[in-house]
Design an enzyme around this catalytic site. Structure first.
Site, PDB file in Angstrom:
ATOM      1  N   ASP A 162       0.893  33.879 -13.903  1.00 45.98           N
ATOM      2  CA  ASP A 162       0.847  34.193 -12.524  1.00 45.98           C
ATOM      3  C   ASP A 162       2.567  34.583 -12.068  1.00 45.98           C
ATOM      4  O   ASP A 162       3.367  33.599 -12.613  1.00 45.98           O
ATOM      5  CB  ASP A 162       0.304  32.984 -11.752  1.00 45.98           C
ATOM      6  N   GLU A 205      10.861  33.504   3.771  1.00 49.06           N
ATOM      7  CA  GLU A 205      11.939  34.680   3.846  1.00 49.06           C
ATOM      8  C   GLU A 205      12.882  34.544   5.015  1.00 49.06           C
ATOM      9  O   GLU A 205      13.904  35.052   4.839  1.00 49.06           O
ATOM     10  CB  GLU A 205      10.954  35.842   4.115  1.00 49.06           C
ATOM     11  N   PHE A 228       5.029  36.234  14.247  1.00 42.65           N
ATOM     12  CA  PHE A 228       4.551  36.953  13.560  1.00 42.65           C
ATOM     13  C   PHE A 228       2.834  36.975  13.954  1.00 42.65           C
ATOM     14  O   PHE A 228       2.349  36.077  13.736  1.00 42.65           O
ATOM     15  CB  PHE A 228       4.673  36.878  12.048  1.00 42.65           C
ATOM     16  N   THR A 229       2.412  38.293  14.153  1.00 46.90           N
ATOM     17  CA  THR A 229       0.965  38.382  14.355  1.00 46.90           C
ATOM     18  C   THR A 229       0.550  39.703  13.443  1.00 46.90           C
ATOM     19  O   THR A 229       0.994  40.579  13.058  1.00 46.90           O
ATOM     20  CB  THR A 229       0.483  38.626  15.601  1.00 46.90           C
ATOM     21  N   ALA A 230      -0.732  39.458  12.971  1.00 50.17           N
ATOM     22  CA  ALA A 230      -1.434  40.335  12.145  1.00 50.17           C
ATOM     23  C   ALA A 230      -1.433  41.758  13.028  1.00 50.17           C
ATOM     24  O   ALA A 230      -1.382  42.662  12.252  1.00 50.17           O
ATOM     25  CB  ALA A 230      -2.762  39.779  11.626  1.00 50.17           C
ATOM     26  N   GLN A 231      -1.425  41.782  14.126  1.00 50.39           N
ATOM     27  CA  GLN A 231      -1.460  42.995  14.917  1.00 50.39           C
ATOM     28  C   GLN A 231      -0.084  43.641  15.189  1.00 50.39           C
ATOM     29  O   GLN A 231      -0.055  44.722  14.665  1.00 50.39           O
ATOM     30  CB  GLN A 231      -1.885  42.704  16.356  1.00 50.39           C
ATOM     31  N   ARG A 284       2.592  43.063  13.312  1.00 47.21           N
ATOM     32  CA  ARG A 284       3.365  42.797  11.975  1.00 47.21           C
ATOM     33  C   ARG A 284       4.677  43.011  12.216  1.00 47.21           C
ATOM     34  O   ARG A 284       5.374  43.558  11.419  1.00 47.21           O
ATOM     35  CB  ARG A 284       2.800  43.977  11.031  1.00 47.21           C
ATOM     36  N   SER A 297       8.164  40.068  13.979  1.00 47.01           N
ATOM     37  CA  SER A 297       8.465  39.012  14.396  1.00 47.01           C
ATOM     38  C   SER A 297       9.935  39.191  15.320  1.00 47.01           C
ATOM     39  O   SER A 297      10.488  40.199  14.806  1.00 47.01           O
ATOM     40  CB  SER A 297       8.373  37.656  13.922  1.00 47.01           C
TER      41      SER A 297
END
Lengths: 673, 600
Positions: free
Chosen positions: A299, A340, A368-371, A373, A375
């Protein structure tokens, strides 16, 4: 586990081993090892000769005793090898106190029951300070758990319902909060029980190669038995009355007692060496297979790279100072606890000495949000954002700003190199790009080069896109990679490699890794992983460190080499023993044969006795080698064979000449015969 | 050994052997492939097709190892019985101008077993026992077929190694036919014609009776009408003078037999003196080519191996191991024969160049030592000197050569499959030392393979040692031994080693042809052949069924110097460890006693 502190030759282990080497003389146990069984029978027959032989009593007695010691020494080797495992098993067992579990009843309440009453499917509740009564999956709650009883690692781990961190092991302690657990193993079948029986060697079975080797050694024993039996009539023809004592002495010297006596110790020690590195092999077979592995599926994250992407560069937009970019990026990342985000703060400090600062209000962090993307941070009216190029562009352009084409170029360049571009904007102004990069572990490239020299192919498994994967693969020096990998692809890849004759090893932790772990020839499950993964693999790494795979392969190889080296050594030894014993057997009737006694051994009796003593002592002398394994260097097969053949083949022919001569001198000095 | 001529001959021999290995090996590749093109199709193909049709053989249909083995065993059994019957009824069969009687049952059994197994041990003198019909049909048949069977089995084993996840290892009948028709027949035809050109006989004439140049007189016991010796008054037999002034000179179809006897590593002499006889080995050139023809096919088979497994360096490594052991044998035998017998030297009766006892003057020390080494390395057994008369160590070389299992080039086919047993053993023991479970050319060597390999070694050791032990302490054993002491023991040991190794050469002091000897030797030969072949074919079948592990830098290498050394070491070590005690009681003790002044 306190394993690391127990020395190989711990005084307690030695004391126990000495006792065991005599109890193991039980002929029924010896029958499992034909070579040593023949030796034992030979010893008993020699004792019987004490009263009928015409040879000196003290000579026959010494031969008989040394033959017996040969068996005892072999037993001792095995007992020492088992000793550490047994000590560890004792330590593990001591964690297993009488526990009372709180089992959920049908009505939903909890009733106290003895832990040994728990069955699969029962649901129990455990609160802080309590010991988890059995293996199971967390179905409610999250808690920190001390798993040091198993892993030896004192830092607690988080266990929570759902996901890949739901598995708990009986015998570990909940430190905070509480858990509701569904039990997945009946008493006596839990991980800890399994572990105890493994380290104890109770369930040890011969591996395929051990079986083959035992056949070889038994067949050699049969051949030498024939040689010795035929010698009696030959002697009658030639007018040389060979005594039974001498014939038995010669027989035991010729049959491969050295490897016969050390074979099982080598196998046990192999598993033990893994255990020292906190890897639990479910069978000796798995250790053996590890030596044969020629494809490693690794991995990317955690094995090849440090695990997280890190900021390595600030690429400023045209007309923007890099320091300004760094300053804005740092502000946007101050509250960002992701690795990060932290790496951006670190880089800003390294490059421009921008320190973390207290911000005066009013300010608000934008998570940060998924919508979105993105921050960032709002400092009053000032809005700083960092995020994926497309999203930042839309945000900037939506605020009337413009998007410089140079930034697009920089973004593409970073992506091509396998990195992740993060665009930073201050209100309508695009400041530049932060280069986030997977950092390849130090020294890993050299490690892979060594593996390649040993004939092992490395394949990197990653969820990244092919472009990124290729760049990292090139940097790390792996032979091949599997990008955007799914568990199904992993499984398919393993099947494909196996179909073309390769043996494959991999690590995994998630439940969806289970099929691949089961399919791989060596599947190493991480201890932090799910129960399903642990059951599918044939090894468990208690440290949950995927890099261990490399060590596992080396330990497997080392065990096989040790076995081969001692077999070669054992057989090569016979040459010198012939030169000691044959002239001694014939010189009485044919004095002319004296020049054949090239070692100039003092007398026929001392010559035979010396060979017998050497044969017994060499087992003791080789125990450390058998347990620690022969020195191993990752080089190609040709170089390795050459070196080992010289050392153990040629050395095996020469060493006994010296050894037997030395013993002969000593026993004559001591007037033993 | 400071004879430049001899060194030159040795170099010539080695050079010629090296030269023919590749072309003959490539030819073998074509012969052993049912669709291979040999260039002889125009002439041979119709006969080949007719044979298949006549026998109902489908050459394209391959057999499993069990099928191959059954066919081979059945064929050999029929051949054994066929030969036995001809020998038993030789007096009633044609082509018997000397009116030789039928053989007794045990000699017929021994001889039938001997030729069926490619051993050609002879408890008889050919010219005084065998009719032309027996020689040409009963015996020569086996000279051909036993050689073809051996080559076929080697090919089957090589196929097993080369193939992966396969169920079959070839077609026995096809191998038998193609080897006989495309390899043995054409080569022997040319070789026999060449031998005739050198002066070897090939006719059906009755034996010639000739006047001797120098008549002489011997004493023979007087016999009565019934052939019983007549005793005189003192109880001793009455002796009469008999004048010898005529001699019988052997005739017959010799060249046709000698060609296959050498090329097929059979070795059974047409005449008792074998290749020491001026008819059976007329010139130095015939001597050289006979020696070369013994090693020709075994050597070429190593090339075949390399080609078939796709690793020519492996083929050459096996060849090199064989060649090194051959070279060592020649040098030791030569050294001790050239050094001669110190006692003879002390008495002033020794030949100038070494031990000439039992050697043909035409060939001398070196060519006798070379021939003896070659014929015992390969399980040929033809001789051009009497091994019994070699010095103890000089005689130990042929004996030990046989006891290595006939793997130093070895018999046709038998040498390669015997050597591959040692290769598998060497790989199994040393293979672990590269840190992988042992594999040979990509095939994992596992418990079942080891079982088969060790079975072969146990059978060889048990048969040689067992029969030798029995014979050495029994009345029938001792009665046949001409010499006392360690030399007599060496004669017995040599006989059973030769039988089990399917060699056929003898320490000549042994006078067998008695029920015990004939029977035990016959059994030893059958065991040495078939109890070795069956496990080997099983191994071939098992290896064929395995998956192939692709080679990498971590793979055990079956080529190069290290491997050659390992292989030589394994062969010598196994041979030495098994037979050293017996050799010590025989030739080694004899050697030291000779140096101390005692001969046997």
């Amino acid at each position: 586990m306190s394993a690391k502190t127990i020395s190989l030759f711990d005084r307690d282990i030695l004391r126990q081993a000495i006792a065991d080497s005599f109890t193991k003389l039980n002929p029924r146990l010896q029958l499992k090892n034909p070579v040593m069984f023949v030796t034992l029978v030979g010893s008993l027959l020699t004792f019987e000769q004490l009263f009928s032989s015409r040879e000196p009593f003290h000579y026959v007695l010494q031969v008989a005793f040394w033959l017996l010691f040969t068996v005892v020494f072999a037993n001792f080797a095995e007992a020492v090898a088992e000793g550490r495992g047994k000590a560890q098993a004792r330590a593990l067992r001591s964690t297993r106190k009488q526990l009372v579990a709180r089992r959920r009843t049908r009505s939903g309440g909890f009733e106290p029951v003895d832990a040994s009453q728990l069955r699969k499917g029962d649901v129990v509740s455990v609160v802080a300070g309590e010991v988890i009564p059995g293996d199971g999956d967390v179905i409610e709650g999250a808690a920190s758990v001390d798993e040091s009883a198993i892993t030896g690692e004192s830092a607690p781990v988080i266990r929570e319902a759902g996901g890949d961190r739901c598995a708990v092991t009986g015998g570990t302690t909940v430190l905070s909060d509480s858990l509701v657990i569904r039990i997945t193993a009946d008493p006596g079948e839990g991980f800890l029980d399994h572990m105890i029986s493994l380290v104890e060697g109770a369930t040890r079975q011969k591996t395929p190669n051990e079986i083959a080797l035992t056949i070889l050694l038994s067949a050699l024993t049969v051949i030498f038995l024939l040689v010795i039996i035929a010698l009696k009539p030959f002697g009658i023809y030639a007018g040389v009355p060979f005594s039974i004592t001498t014939l038995i002495a010669l027989l035991v010297c010729l049959i491969p007692t050295t490897i016969g006596g050390l074979l099982s110790a080598i196998g046990i020690a192999g598993m033990d060496r893994l255990l020292q590195r906190n890897v639990l092999a479910m069978s000796g077979r798995a250790v053996e297979a590890a030596g044969d592995i020629d494809v490693l599926l690794l991995d990317k994250t955690g094995t090849i790279t440090l695990g997280n992407r890190q900021a390595t560069e600030f690429i400023a937009a045209p007309g923007v100072k890099a320091e300004l970019l760094a300053d804005a990026a740092q502000l946007a990342s101050l509250a960002d606890e992701t690795p990060e985000g932290r790496s951006i703060v670190v880089l800003a400090k390294e490059k421009f000495n921008i320190r973390a600062r207290e911000l005066s209000p009013p300010h608000a962090f934008v998570p940060f949000t998924a919508q979105t993307r993105m921050s960032g941070i709002d400092l009053g009216e000032r809005m700083i954002r960092k995020g994926a190029a497309a999203n930042v562009r839309a945000w900037v352009e939506g605020r009337g700003g413009s998007w410089p084409p140079e930034v697009s170029e920089a973004v593409d360049q970073v992506a091509r190199g396998g990195g992740t571009p993060l665009v930073v904007a201050d209100d309508g102004l695009v400041l530049g790009v932060v280069h986030l990069k997977d950092v390849v572990k130090g020294g890993i490239k050299e490690r892979f080069a060594q593996l390649r020299a040993m004939g092992i192919k490395t394949v990197m498994i990653t969820g990244d896109n092919p472009l990124t994967a290729a760049a990292i693969a090139a940097e790390a020096g792996v032979d091949d990679f599997l990008a955007q990998a799914t568990p199904e692809m992993k499984l398919a890849r393993i099947r494909e490699e196996q179909a073309s004759g390769h043996l494959v090893a991999m690590t995994g932790d998630g439940t969806n890794d289970a099929p691949a772990l089961a399919q791989a020839d060596v599947g190493v499950a991480m201890n932090t992983g799910t129960q399903a993964a642990k059951e599918a693999g044939n090894m468990v790494d208690l440290d949950s460190n995927p890099t261990k795979l490399l060590e596992i392969v080396e330990i497997g190889k080392q065990m096989l080499i040790t076995r081969g080296a001692l077999t070669t050594f054992s057989i090569a030894n016979d040459v010198a023993k012939y030169f000691a014993i044959i002239p001694a057997m014939l010189v009485g009737v044919f004095p002319a044969i004296a020049p054949l006694n090239i070692m100039h051994l003092a007398s026929p009796l001392s010559a035979i006795l010396s060979a017998v003593i050497f044969n017994a002592l060499v087992i003791i002398a080789l125990i450390p080698l058998a347990l620690k394994g022969v020195a191993y260097r990752p080089v190609g097969a040709a170089a390795m064979l050459q070196r080992n053949l010289l050392l153990y083949g040629v050395g095996g022919v020469l060493i006994p000449f010296v050894g037997i001569k030395l013993i002969d001198v000593l026993i004559n000095l001591a007037h033993l015969v | 050994m400071n004879n430049p001529n001899a060194w030159l001959q040795l170099a010539l021999y080695a050079g010629a052997l090296l030269l023919i290995t590749k072309p003959l090996g490539l030819y073998l590749v074509r012969v052993l492939d049912p669709r291979g093109r040999t260039g002889l199709e125009r002439v041979v193909r119709p006969i080949e097709r007719a044979t298949y049709r006549l026998c109902g053989i489908d050459p394209e249909r391959e057999q499993s190892w069990i099928g191959y083995t059954s066919a081979m065993l059945m064929f050999s059994l029929v051949g054994l019985v066929f030969t036995y019957l001809i020998l038993r009824f030789q007096d009633r069969l044609p082509l018997n101008p000397q009116h030789l009687p039928a053989l007794n049952p045990h000699l017929a059994f021994d001889t039938a077993a001997s030729f069926t197994t490619n051993t050609n041990w002879q408890f008889y003198g050919g010219e005084a026992t065998m009719s032309y019909f027996s020689q040409m049909v009963a015996l020569t048949l086996h000279n051909w077929t036993s050689a073809a069977v051996g080559i076929g089995i080697a090919a089957a084993l090589v196929r097993g190694i080369a193939r992966q996840t396969a169920k079959t290892i070839g077609n026995f009948w096809c191998d038998l036919v193609r080897v006989s028709y495309y390899l043995l027949a054409p080569v022997c035809l040319v070789f026999a014609l060449f031998l005739v050109s050198q002066g070897m006989i090939e006719n059906f004439k009755p034996y010639t009776v000739a006047k001797t140049l120098e008549p002489y007189t011997i004493q023979v016991p007087k016999t009565d009408d019934k052939g019983q010796a007549v005793a005189g008054a003192d109880g001793k037999p009455v002796m009469l003078d008999q004048k010898i002034d005529t001699q019988t000179i052997v005739q017959g179809p010799m060249a046709s037999q000698v060609a296959i006897k050498m090329l097929g590593t059979n070795g059974g002499g047409y005449v008792n003196a074998n290749a020491a006889h001026p008819f059976e080995n007329p010139t130095p050139l015939s001597n050289f080519l006979q020696m070369l023809s013994i090693f020709a096919i075994p050597s070429a088979l190593t090339y075949y191996l390399g080609r078939m497994v796709g690793n020519q360096r492996h083929g050459w490594a096996v060849w090199s191991a064989m060649f090194l052991m051959f070279l060592a044998g020649v040098l030791v035998a030569w050294k001790f024969e050239a050094a001669g017998n110190p006692i003879h030297q002390g008495l002033g009766v020794a030949a100038a160049d070494g031990n000439m006892e039992g050697k043909e003057v035409r060939f001398g020390i070196f060519n006798s030592a070379l021939f003896a080494t070659i014929t015992t390395d390969a399980s040929c057994g033809a001789v051009n000197s009497m091994h019994d008369s070699f010095t103890p160590i000089g005689g130990l070389v042929p004996l030990f050569n046989i006891e290595t299992g006939e793997v130093i080039f070895g018999g046709v086919g038998a040498g390669l499959y015997g050597m591959l047993i040692f290769v598998v053993l060497a790989v199994f023991i040393a293979g672990l030392m590269v840190g992988r479970t042992p594999e040979y050319l990509g095939k994992k060597i596992e418990a079942y393979d080891v079982k088969l390999v060790m079975l072969v070694l146990i059978v060889l050791a048990a048969t040689i040692l067992g029969f030798t032990a029995w014979a050495s302490v029994s009345a029938w054993g001792a009665a046949a031994v001409a010499n006392s002491g360690p030399h007599g023991f060496a004669e017995i040991l040599y006989a059973f080693s030769s039988a089990v190794g399917n060699n056929g050469s003898a320490f000549a002091g042994l006078s067998g042809n008695e029920a015990h000897w004939d029977t035990t030797m016959g059994l030893a030969m059958l065991i040495g052949r078939f109890l070795m072949i069956v496990p080997i074919l099983a191994l071939a079948g098992n290896l064929a069924s395995k998956k192939l592990v692709p080679p990498s830098a971590g793979t055990f290498q079956t080529e190069g110097l290290t491997f050659v050394a390992l292989l030589v070491g394994t062969v010598l070590l196994v041979g030495a460890l098994t037979f050293l005690p017996a050799l010590a009681i025989g030739p080694i003790v004899e050697h030291y006693l000779m140096r101390a002044g005692t001969l046997f």
